[in-house]
Design a protein around this motif. Structure first.
Motif, PDB file in Angstrom:
ATOM      1  N   ALA A 275       0.817  -1.208   0.000  1.00  0.00           N
ATOM      2  CA  ALA A 275       0.000   0.000   0.000  1.00  0.00           C
ATOM      3  C   ALA A 275       0.855   1.265   0.000  1.00  0.00           C
ATOM      4  O   ALA A 275       0.374   2.340   0.327  1.00  0.00           O
ATOM      5  N   GLY A 276       2.135   1.130  -0.342  1.00  0.00           N
ATOM      6  CA  GLY A 276       3.007   2.280  -0.436  1.00  0.00           C
ATOM      7  C   GLY A 276       3.482   2.834   0.886  1.00  0.00           C
ATOM      8  O   GLY A 276       4.106   3.895   0.932  1.00  0.00           O
TER       9      GLY A 276
ATOM     10  N   ASN B  22       3.783   2.174  -6.237  1.00  0.00           N
ATOM     11  CA  ASN B  22       3.328   1.131  -7.174  1.00  0.00           C
ATOM     12  C   ASN B  22       3.992  -0.218  -6.943  1.00  0.00           C
ATOM     13  O   ASN B  22       3.629  -1.200  -7.609  1.00  0.00           O
ATOM     14  N   ASN B  23       4.931  -0.278  -6.030  1.00  0.00           N
ATOM     15  CA  ASN B  23       5.710  -1.488  -5.828  1.00  0.00           C
ATOM     16  C   ASN B  23       4.900  -2.552  -5.097  1.00  0.00           C
ATOM     17  O   ASN B  23       4.358  -2.290  -4.027  1.00  0.00           O
ATOM     18  N   GLN B  24       4.813  -3.737  -5.673  1.00  0.00           N
ATOM     19  CA  GLN B  24       4.075  -4.834  -5.050  1.00  0.00           C
ATOM     20  C   GLN B  24       4.964  -5.719  -4.181  1.00  0.00           C
ATOM     21  O   GLN B  24       4.470  -6.594  -3.468  1.00  0.00           O
TER      22      GLN B  24
ATOM     23  N   GLY C 275       4.978   9.500  -0.324  1.00  0.00           N
ATOM     24  CA  GLY C 275       5.583  10.815  -0.523  1.00  0.00           C
ATOM     25  C   GLY C 275       5.741  11.231  -1.965  1.00  0.00           C
ATOM     26  O   GLY C 275       6.454  12.196  -2.264  1.00  0.00           O
ATOM     27  N   SER C 276       5.068  10.535  -2.892  1.00  0.00           N
ATOM     28  CA  SER C 276       5.349  10.733  -4.313  1.00  0.00           C
ATOM     29  C   SER C 276       4.514  11.816  -4.988  1.00  0.00           C
ATOM     30  O   SER C 276       4.614  12.005  -6.197  1.00  0.00           O
ATOM     31  N   VAL C 277       3.682  12.537  -4.211  1.00  0.00           N
ATOM     32  CA  VAL C 277       2.886  13.624  -4.781  1.00  0.00           C
ATOM     33  C   VAL C 277       3.009  14.862  -3.892  1.00  0.00           C
ATOM     34  O   VAL C 277       3.423  14.777  -2.732  1.00  0.00           O
ATOM     35  N   ASP C 278       2.632  15.997  -4.441  1.00  0.00           N
ATOM     36  CA  ASP C 278       2.607  17.220  -3.639  1.00  0.00           C
ATOM     37  C   ASP C 278       1.644  17.025  -2.469  1.00  0.00           C
ATOM     38  O   ASP C 278       0.467  16.703  -2.662  1.00  0.00           O
TER      39      ASP C 278
END
Length: 545
Positions: free
Chosen positions: A246-247, A318-320, A504-507
């Motif tokens: 779930a990131g 996106n990592n599973q 943390g991959s978006v603003d």
């Protein structure tokens, strides 16, 4: 309440362990075919050919009446990383050598990594596919609440009485966590539930950079960030990455870890909400939305800052593959996730590296602890009786437990003289064909501990369970009637935003504002209010203030 619960747990665990040690019969194959062949041979010896044929037919008919047909069950099982079917076939064969002899049941185990499990299992139930036993997990979409809310679980209370009395005696009051309106809809894994949040770091990298002592004694996220900065500057590894599918980088629930000082972070009771939306403030008794809390916002801001500084694995959203696998594959330096007593031993086993594990929070036993990992019978099961018989074996058979956790004895693991398990000579964590976590498979306390643990490690774990503080809301179960659609809608909103925020991959500022607005539109405030009303009524009924 704590002493009552714990005393029952320990007493029944001792009984179950004794039963497990005495009750495992020698592995044999089914004898029905041999018996029929012998009967036919006797008839042929004494009569002419026609009479012999008739005698064979009569014997076959009699045996068919006396011998129950072998049940076949399909079991959905979650593993923390993808498993090669060609390597799990031997594990399944070893399990069936036991189940076919002891409970006349053939088990088809279907292993899935977390994200595929959460997608595939609900679809199989909706499609009425053959599926007799499933795991409920902390992965959204495959949690106890999710399955129960969709009407996908059977009440197995009477089946437990008849076919799994050992499960009931082993779990005792822990079954309260999965009991709703008098019906039992699942059985929690019997394990060290005193989970705390730990940061796991590769010791070889720390040694190389002269950071081991600092890692072992760090007491804040600031100190950890300093270590991450050094690692990223001097190696090819990502500093930290997603602990789950779930990131999640540092926001593992049910813990609040927004404060810089580890001493100020703490666990909370999520009131059994496997959708990861609800928390209750223990001091005030006020229910809130996890995503609206100040602590959540602080955690997301910290991860975003680390991401911008290049400390976070860029594809965490996106990592599973989960953290253990990525550390094992030489991608991550570290991750942050829930662990139990003996974290450094279990993480070495899972990653193949010596590690340093630093505790970020303390543990607490809640209803959510019972709803984290466990087993349930879906409503579409065609062999519920056999499924529950198999459950009973999971909680009593050391051989089944060891095989499900460590694989095929001799191929994947061996017994050491000190009473622990280890890889066979020439086999390593990188080359072993099968090796999973020991707390996923029913009864952790009858699984042989892994190398590096002390021989009495299981007794230490039981003490950890005993010593964990128990939430005063233990046993509370939310009645979702009338809120099913709003819960689903809010969960779907979470699926849209949680991964990108947690990684943390978006603003942060703009995305968080969109997230909270969407939750409010979907009805999260109504859900919180309903939880509050039911908690207040539950406490009043208990005579609490």
């Amino acid at each position: 309440m704590k002493r009552k619960l714990v005393s029952m747990l320990l007493s029944v665990a001792m009984v179950a362990a004794l039963m497990a040690g005495c009750g495992n019969s020698e592995q044999t194959t089914q004898g029905g075919g041999d018996t029929q062949q012998d009967d036919g041979a006797d008839a042929d010896a004494g009569d002419d050919a026609d009479a012999g044929d008739a005698a064979d037919a009569d014997a076959d008919d009699a045996d068919d009446e006396d011998d129950e047909e072998m049940a076949e069950i399909v079991v959905g099982w979650m593993a923390f990383s993808p498993l090669d079917e060609s390597k799990t076939d031997a594990v399944e064969e070893a399990i069936n050598a036991i189940t076919e002899a002891e409970i006349n049941t053939h088990v088809d185990i279907q292993w899935y990594a977390p994200d595929p499990y959460a997608k595939q299992i609900p679809l199989m139930i909706q499609g009425n596919e053959k599926l007799d036993l499933i795991m409920y997990t902390p992965v959204p979409g495959a949690g106890f609440d999710s399955f129960k809310n969709q009407g996908q679980l059977q009440d197995i209370s009477t089946l437990l009485d008849e076919y799994a009395p050992d499960v009931k005696s082993t779990l005792g009051e822990l079954l309260d966590g999965t009991t709703i309106d008098g019906g039992v809809y699942g059985v929690p894994c019997y394990r060290d539930m005193g989970s705390a949040e730990y940061i796991t770091m590769r010791k070889d990298i720390l040694d190389q950079l002269n950071l081991t002592e600092k890692a072992q004694n760090m007491k804040s996220w600031t100190e950890f960030e300093e270590i991450l900065t050094e690692v990223v500057a001097n190696t090819e590894l990502a500093g930290i990455g997603n602990a789950d599918a779930a990131g999640t980088v540092i926001s593992t629930q049910p813990f609040f870890m927004g404060a810089d000082s580890f001493a100020e972070n703490y666990g909370y009771d999520n009131l059994g909400d496997s959708y990861q939306m609800i928390y209750i403030d223990d001091a005030t008794g006020k229910v809130g939305c996890y995503y609206f809390s100040e602590q959540y916002q602080q955690m997301m801001q910290r991860v975003r800052d680390w991401y911008n500084k290049g400390l976070v694995y860029k594809d965490s959203a996106n990592n599973q593959e989960i953290g253990d696998s990525m550390i094992k594959n030489n991608v991550f330096f570290s991750d942050a996730q829930m662990c139990e007593l003996g974290a450094e031993v279990s993480k070495k086993s899972a990653t193949g590296y010596d590690v340093v594990c630093t505790k970020v929070t303390d543990a607490m036993l809640t209803t959510g602890s019972c709803l984290k990992f466990g087993f349930a019978v879906p409503v579409t099961a065609t062999e519920p009786e056999a499924a529950v018989k198999f459950l009973n074996l999971l909680y009593t058979s050391e051989e089944v437990e060891n095989t499900m956790a460590w694989g095929v004895e001799g191929r994947d693991w061996v017994r050491k003289d000190d009473g622990t398990a280890d890889y066979p000579e020439g086999v390593t964590a990188e080359t072993v064909q099968y090796h999973t976590a020991d707390f996923l498979n029913g009864n952790q306390f009858i699984t042989i501990p892994w190398a590096g643990s002390e021989p009495d490690f299981r007794e230490q774990q039981k003490k950890s369970l005993t010593d964990a503080p128990v939430s005063k809301y233990m046993g509370f179960a939310f009645n979702q009637a009338g809120f099913e659609q709003k819960i689903t809608d809010c969960y779907n909103v979470g699926e849209t935003y949680r991964k990108v925020l947690a990684s943390g991959s978006v603003d942060y500022e703009s995305t968080y504002a969109e997230f909270t607005a969407a939750l409010e539109k979907a009805g999260i405030n109504d859900i919180v209010a309903a939880y509050q009303e039911q908690v207040d009524a539950w406490l009043a009924a208990k005579g609490s203030n």
